[in-house]
Write a protein that holds these residues in place. Sequence first.
Motif, PDB file in Angstrom:
ATOM      1  N   TYR A 162       6.102  12.499   0.651  1.00  0.00           N
ATOM      2  CA  TYR A 162       6.023  12.711   2.104  1.00  0.00           C
ATOM      3  C   TYR A 162       4.776  13.495   2.496  1.00  0.00           C
ATOM      4  N   HIS A 163       3.655  13.196   1.862  1.00  0.00           N
ATOM      5  CA  HIS A 163       2.436  13.956   2.123  1.00  0.00           C
ATOM      6  C   HIS A 163       1.836  13.574   3.481  1.00  0.00           C
ATOM      7  N   PRO A 164       1.467  14.548   4.322  1.00  0.00           N
ATOM      8  CA  PRO A 164       0.979  14.258   5.672  1.00  0.00           C
ATOM      9  C   PRO A 164      -0.366  13.522   5.732  1.00  0.00           C
ATOM     10  N   ASP A 201       0.854  -1.183   0.000  1.00  0.00           N
ATOM     11  CA  ASP A 201       0.000   0.000   0.000  1.00  0.00           C
ATOM     12  C   ASP A 201       0.892   1.235   0.000  1.00  0.00           C
ATOM     13  N   MET A 202       0.748   2.050  -1.041  1.00  0.00           N
ATOM     14  CA  MET A 202       1.526   3.284  -1.142  1.00  0.00           C
ATOM     15  C   MET A 202       0.666   4.519  -0.902  1.00  0.00           C
ATOM     16  N   GLY A 203      -0.578   4.328  -0.535  1.00  0.00           N
ATOM     17  CA  GLY A 203      -1.443   5.461  -0.194  1.00  0.00           C
ATOM     18  C   GLY A 203      -2.234   6.031  -1.345  1.00  0.00           C
ATOM     19  N   GLN A 225       3.313   5.528   4.321  1.00  0.00           N
ATOM     20  CA  GLN A 225       4.532   6.349   4.439  1.00  0.00           C
ATOM     21  C   GLN A 225       5.756   5.455   4.584  1.00  0.00           C
ATOM     22  N   ARG A 226       5.653   4.442   5.458  1.00  0.00           N
ATOM     23  CA  ARG A 226       6.779   3.512   5.640  1.00  0.00           C
ATOM     24  C   ARG A 226       7.098   2.792   4.336  1.00  0.00           C
ATOM     25  N   LEU A 235      10.556   2.907   2.282  1.00  0.00           N
ATOM     26  CA  LEU A 235      11.275   1.680   1.943  1.00  0.00           C
ATOM     27  C   LEU A 235      11.597   1.655   0.450  1.00  0.00           C
ATOM     28  N   LEU A 236      10.608   1.955  -0.381  1.00  0.00           N
ATOM     29  CA  LEU A 236      10.842   1.994  -1.825  1.00  0.00           C
ATOM     30  C   LEU A 236      11.919   3.032  -2.163  1.00  0.00           C
ATOM     31  N   ASN A 237      11.816   4.194  -1.553  1.00  0.00           N
ATOM     32  CA  ASN A 237      12.797   5.251  -1.790  1.00  0.00           C
ATOM     33  C   ASN A 237      14.205   4.791  -1.407  1.00  0.00           C
ATOM     34  N   ALA A 238      14.333   4.135  -0.263  1.00  0.00           N
ATOM     35  CA  ALA A 238      15.646   3.661   0.192  1.00  0.00           C
ATOM     36  C   ALA A 238      16.209   2.607  -0.759  1.00  0.00           C
TER      37      ALA A 238
END
Length: 186
Positions: free
Chosen positions: A132-134, A117-119, A141-142, A146-149
């Motif tokens: 990084y949307h609130p 789930d990416m939101g 968000q996690r 993780l994908l970004n890292a």
Amino acid sequence: MTQDVELIDLAVTFPALRFDLKYATADNIAGYAIYQEAKALLHPAAADALAKSIEIARLAGFSLLVFDAYRPQQAQWHLWDACPDKDYVVPPAQGSNHSRGVAIDLTLLDAQGQPLDMGTAFDAMEAESHPYHPNVPAEAQRNRLLLNAIMFGGGFVAMPTEWWHFELPDAKNYPLLDERFGCFAR
């Protein structure tokens, strides 16, 4: 533009990689198939970075699902017609880094092959698609972090408006490429 760069066919080079090439289907922001062929191609430098990201994902128990890679320049007009907003779609006259062969759109799959789930969905051209949307729930968000890292570890950088888009840090230094496969007429 140049024809002398041999792009890497990701399906051939990375047989374990999964694909859902959205622009070869109607499941995209335009609402119709844009690409005449379902191909995922990358510049060799981007394919080398992707190989590292694939391995990092594997070590963490994940795999990657590719939505888009090299994009014919004609496709950019289709996307601009659907979303003429430079925060999400590069103006066609400027040329997308996808059309340089050094950008990729993708997500993470869990150990069972299910997307995390990416939101938001891929191609959701809205504020919640920003990495990084609130308003995005903590779990999503996690997953985005993780994908970004994983992609950063391979050598890619993210863009500020789309959690799924990654490119080489020096993408603008690569030339726009001649069409490697066709698009349907606008």
